[in-house]
Design a protein around this motif. Sequence first.
Motif, PDB file in Angstrom:
ATOM      1  N   PRO A  17      39.462  64.391  13.305  1.00 14.50           N
ATOM      2  CA  PRO A  17      39.989  65.455  14.171  1.00 14.50           C
ATOM      3  C   PRO A  17      41.110  66.264  13.521  1.00 14.50           C
ATOM      4  O   PRO A  17      41.278  67.446  13.830  1.00 14.50           O
ATOM      5  CB  PRO A  17      40.499  64.687  15.398  1.00 14.50           C
ATOM      6  CG  PRO A  17      39.692  63.431  15.418  1.00 14.50           C
ATOM      7  CD  PRO A  17      39.481  63.077  13.971  1.00 14.50           C
ATOM      8  N   GLY A  18      41.847  65.644  12.611  1.00 21.69           N
ATOM      9  CA  GLY A  18      42.929  66.350  11.941  1.00 21.69           C
ATOM     10  C   GLY A  18      42.456  67.388  10.940  1.00 21.69           C
ATOM     11  O   GLY A  18      43.258  68.184  10.441  1.00 21.69           O
ATOM     12  N   ARG A  19      41.152  67.392  10.649  1.00 20.01           N
ATOM     13  CA  ARG A  19      40.596  68.344   9.678  1.00 20.01           C
ATOM     14  C   ARG A  19      39.654  69.348  10.347  1.00 20.01           C
ATOM     15  O   ARG A  19      38.846  69.989   9.679  1.00 20.01           O
ATOM     16  CB  ARG A  19      39.862  67.583   8.571  1.00 20.01           C
ATOM     17  CG  ARG A  19      40.749  66.625   7.790  1.00 20.01           C
ATOM     18  CD  ARG A  19      39.954  65.832   6.767  1.00 20.01           C
ATOM     19  NE  ARG A  19      39.491  66.660   5.669  1.00 20.01           N
ATOM     20  CZ  ARG A  19      38.642  66.238   4.726  1.00 20.01           C
ATOM     21  NH1 ARG A  19      38.158  65.005   4.779  1.00 20.01           N
ATOM     22  NH2 ARG A  19      38.267  67.046   3.747  1.00 20.01           N
ATOM     23  N   THR A  20      39.796  69.495  11.660  1.00 20.92           N
ATOM     24  CA  THR A  20      38.918  70.417  12.386  1.00 20.92           C
ATOM     25  C   THR A  20      39.023  71.832  11.838  1.00 20.92           C
ATOM     26  O   THR A  20      38.013  72.531  11.687  1.00 20.92           O
ATOM     27  CB  THR A  20      39.254  70.402  13.889  1.00 20.92           C
ATOM     28  OG1 THR A  20      39.097  69.072  14.393  1.00 20.92           O
ATOM     29  CG2 THR A  20      38.340  71.334  14.660  1.00 20.92           C
ATOM     30  N   TRP A  27      26.320  69.686   5.901  1.00 22.50           N
ATOM     31  CA  TRP A  27      26.627  68.265   6.058  1.00 22.50           C
ATOM     32  C   TRP A  27      28.038  67.934   5.603  1.00 22.50           C
ATOM     33  O   TRP A  27      28.663  67.011   6.132  1.00 22.50           O
ATOM     34  CB  TRP A  27      25.575  67.417   5.346  1.00 22.50           C
ATOM     35  CG  TRP A  27      24.407  67.201   6.263  1.00 22.50           C
ATOM     36  CD1 TRP A  27      23.281  67.964   6.359  1.00 22.50           C
ATOM     37  CD2 TRP A  27      24.295  66.198   7.265  1.00 22.50           C
ATOM     38  NE1 TRP A  27      22.471  67.484   7.360  1.00 22.50           N
ATOM     39  CE2 TRP A  27      23.062  66.395   7.931  1.00 22.50           C
ATOM     40  CE3 TRP A  27      25.103  65.139   7.662  1.00 22.50           C
ATOM     41  CZ2 TRP A  27      22.633  65.588   8.974  1.00 22.50           C
ATOM     42  CZ3 TRP A  27      24.675  64.321   8.697  1.00 22.50           C
ATOM     43  CH2 TRP A  27      23.451  64.552   9.342  1.00 22.50           C
ATOM     44  N   LEU A  28      28.567  68.680   4.667  1.00 17.56           N
ATOM     45  CA  LEU A  28      29.972  68.501   4.309  1.00 17.56           C
ATOM     46  C   LEU A  28      30.855  68.856   5.501  1.00 17.56           C
ATOM     47  O   LEU A  28      31.814  68.136   5.814  1.00 17.56           O
ATOM     48  CB  LEU A  28      30.334  69.368   3.099  1.00 17.56           C
ATOM     49  CG  LEU A  28      31.814  69.341   2.690  1.00 17.56           C
ATOM     50  CD1 LEU A  28      32.263  67.925   2.323  1.00 17.56           C
ATOM     51  CD2 LEU A  28      32.061  70.300   1.521  1.00 17.56           C
ATOM     52  N   ALA A  29      30.532  69.945   6.184  1.00 22.00           N
ATOM     53  CA  ALA A  29      31.303  70.345   7.367  1.00 22.00           C
ATOM     54  C   ALA A  29      31.241  69.272   8.445  1.00 22.00           C
ATOM     55  O   ALA A  29      32.253  68.929   9.068  1.00 22.00           O
ATOM     56  CB  ALA A  29      30.783  71.675   7.907  1.00 22.00           C
ATOM     57  N   CYS A  42      33.522  72.529  17.147  1.00 22.61           N
ATOM     58  CA  CYS A  42      34.827  72.417  16.488  1.00 22.61           C
ATOM     59  C   CYS A  42      35.862  73.311  17.172  1.00 22.61           C
ATOM     60  O   CYS A  42      37.016  72.906  17.368  1.00 22.61           O
ATOM     61  CB  CYS A  42      34.706  72.796  15.014  1.00 22.61           C
ATOM     62  SG  CYS A  42      33.916  71.557  13.965  1.00 22.61           S
ATOM     63  N   ALA A  43      35.456  74.523  17.527  1.00 18.72           N
ATOM     64  CA  ALA A  43      36.378  75.448  18.185  1.00 18.72           C
ATOM     65  C   ALA A  43      36.789  74.924  19.558  1.00 18.72           C
ATOM     66  O   ALA A  43      37.933  75.103  19.986  1.00 18.72           O
ATOM     67  CB  ALA A  43      35.731  76.828  18.308  1.00 18.72           C
ATOM     68  N   THR A  44      35.866  74.265  20.252  1.00 23.76           N
ATOM     69  CA  THR A  44      36.208  73.646  21.537  1.00 23.76           C
ATOM     70  C   THR A  44      37.279  72.582  21.337  1.00 23.76           C
ATOM     71  O   THR A  44      38.265  72.523  22.074  1.00 23.76           O
ATOM     72  CB  THR A  44      34.958  73.018  22.179  1.00 23.76           C
ATOM     73  OG1 THR A  44      33.979  74.038  22.405  1.00 23.76           O
ATOM     74  CG2 THR A  44      35.300  72.353  23.499  1.00 23.76           C
ATOM     75  N   ARG A  45      37.089  71.755  20.336  1.00 27.61           N
ATOM     76  CA  ARG A  45      38.072  70.710  20.035  1.00 27.61           C
ATOM     77  C   ARG A  45      39.422  71.321  19.674  1.00 27.61           C
ATOM     78  O   ARG A  45      40.478  70.789  20.032  1.00 27.61           O
ATOM     79  CB  ARG A  45      37.579  69.836  18.886  1.00 27.61           C
ATOM     80  CG  ARG A  45      38.594  68.783  18.467  1.00 27.61           C
ATOM     81  CD  ARG A  45      38.279  68.243  17.093  1.00 27.61           C
ATOM     82  NE  ARG A  45      37.223  67.246  17.123  1.00 27.61           N
ATOM     83  CZ  ARG A  45      36.647  66.760  16.026  1.00 27.61           C
ATOM     84  NH1 ARG A  45      37.002  67.214  14.838  1.00 27.61           N
ATOM     85  NH2 ARG A  45      35.710  65.843  16.113  1.00 27.61           N
ATOM     86  N   LEU A  66      34.874  76.136   6.723  1.00 24.08           N
ATOM     87  CA  LEU A  66      33.646  75.937   5.958  1.00 24.08           C
ATOM     88  C   LEU A  66      32.439  76.475   6.720  1.00 24.08           C
ATOM     89  O   LEU A  66      31.569  77.140   6.151  1.00 24.08           O
ATOM     90  CB  LEU A  66      33.460  74.453   5.642  1.00 24.08           C
ATOM     91  CG  LEU A  66      32.183  74.064   4.889  1.00 24.08           C
ATOM     92  CD1 LEU A  66      32.030  74.873   3.608  1.00 24.08           C
ATOM     93  CD2 LEU A  66      32.195  72.566   4.573  1.00 24.08           C
ATOM     94  N   LEU A  67      32.384  76.212   8.026  1.00 24.41           N
ATOM     95  CA  LEU A  67      31.261  76.700   8.828  1.00 24.41           C
ATOM     96  C   LEU A  67      31.246  78.228   8.891  1.00 24.41           C
ATOM     97  O   LEU A  67      30.176  78.849   8.884  1.00 24.41           O
ATOM     98  CB  LEU A  67      31.332  76.102  10.235  1.00 24.41           C
ATOM     99  CG  LEU A  67      31.009  74.601  10.299  1.00 24.41           C
ATOM    100  CD1 LEU A  67      31.512  73.997  11.603  1.00 24.41           C
ATOM    101  CD2 LEU A  67      29.514  74.356  10.136  1.00 24.41           C
ATOM    102  N   LYS A  68      32.415  78.843   8.915  1.00 24.03           N
ATOM    103  CA  LYS A  68      32.477  80.311   8.889  1.00 24.03           C
ATOM    104  C   LYS A  68      31.929  80.846   7.570  1.00 24.03           C
ATOM    105  O   LYS A  68      31.235  81.875   7.548  1.00 24.03           O
ATOM    106  CB  LYS A  68      33.917  80.785   9.106  1.00 24.03           C
ATOM    107  CG  LYS A  68      34.387  80.706  10.551  1.00 24.03           C
ATOM    108  CD  LYS A  68      35.807  81.250  10.693  1.00 24.03           C
ATOM    109  CE  LYS A  68      36.246  81.286  12.147  1.00 24.03           C
ATOM    110  NZ  LYS A  68      37.637  81.816  12.287  1.00 24.03           N
TER     111      LYS A  68
END
Length: 218
Positions: free
Chosen positions: A117-120, A108-110, A147-150, A126-128
């Motif tokens: 968008p500037g913190r993608t 949920w933090l991720a 996120c990777a798509t963005r 974090l997800l990794k």
Amino acid sequence: MKPVPSLLPCPILCSTAVALLLCAVGCSPSVDSSDKRRLMEAHKNYIRQDFPRSRSILLDLIEKNDDWIPPRILNGKILYFTRKFSGAENQFRNILSMEPDHPYAQQWLARTIATDPGRTGEAIKLLKRILDRNPDDITAHYLLARCATRAEKPRLAISHFKDALRGSRILQKTHLELGRLLQSLGLDKRADKHLHWNSDHNSPGEAQKGDKSNVSGK
């Protein structure tokens, strides 16, 4: 203030997961039975999306129980869904200061970080880390793919969309978003496979409508 449309999970859809969390983590012998009942009352209000009433109970429980994580989790999610992202981030970071490897708080933090968008890139890192500890976290794979798509990293996105396809709860969204990504890359035949799957498993018009939200659920 209008609540955030959910990408996943929404308050109703994740009610079972939250209930299990409350039972697994919340039944601490150090917590009064009356407080446990009040937590379940807050949870019921959360399901009904009566967020003010739920938070009123949760804040009292948090003040009374310094190290009880479940009311903090639920409070953070309410802050997220009511677009109070700074407060939500602070709440999830507070939980992680108590239990650094708490997977639900990390996830949920991720999600909260990804509302900006500037913190993608920060959300991706974090997800990794979440997936390094638990490679079978389907939701983390899906969120990382979005996120990777963005971030215009299609190879990374495709890889994690494929991992997310191993799950069932978000299968339709995963097929849809993977199909859209492949289509944007000009890989129409591969895209059609996923878009047609989504169309076959949705109600009429649902596949065309799709998920208009971004990775953060905004």
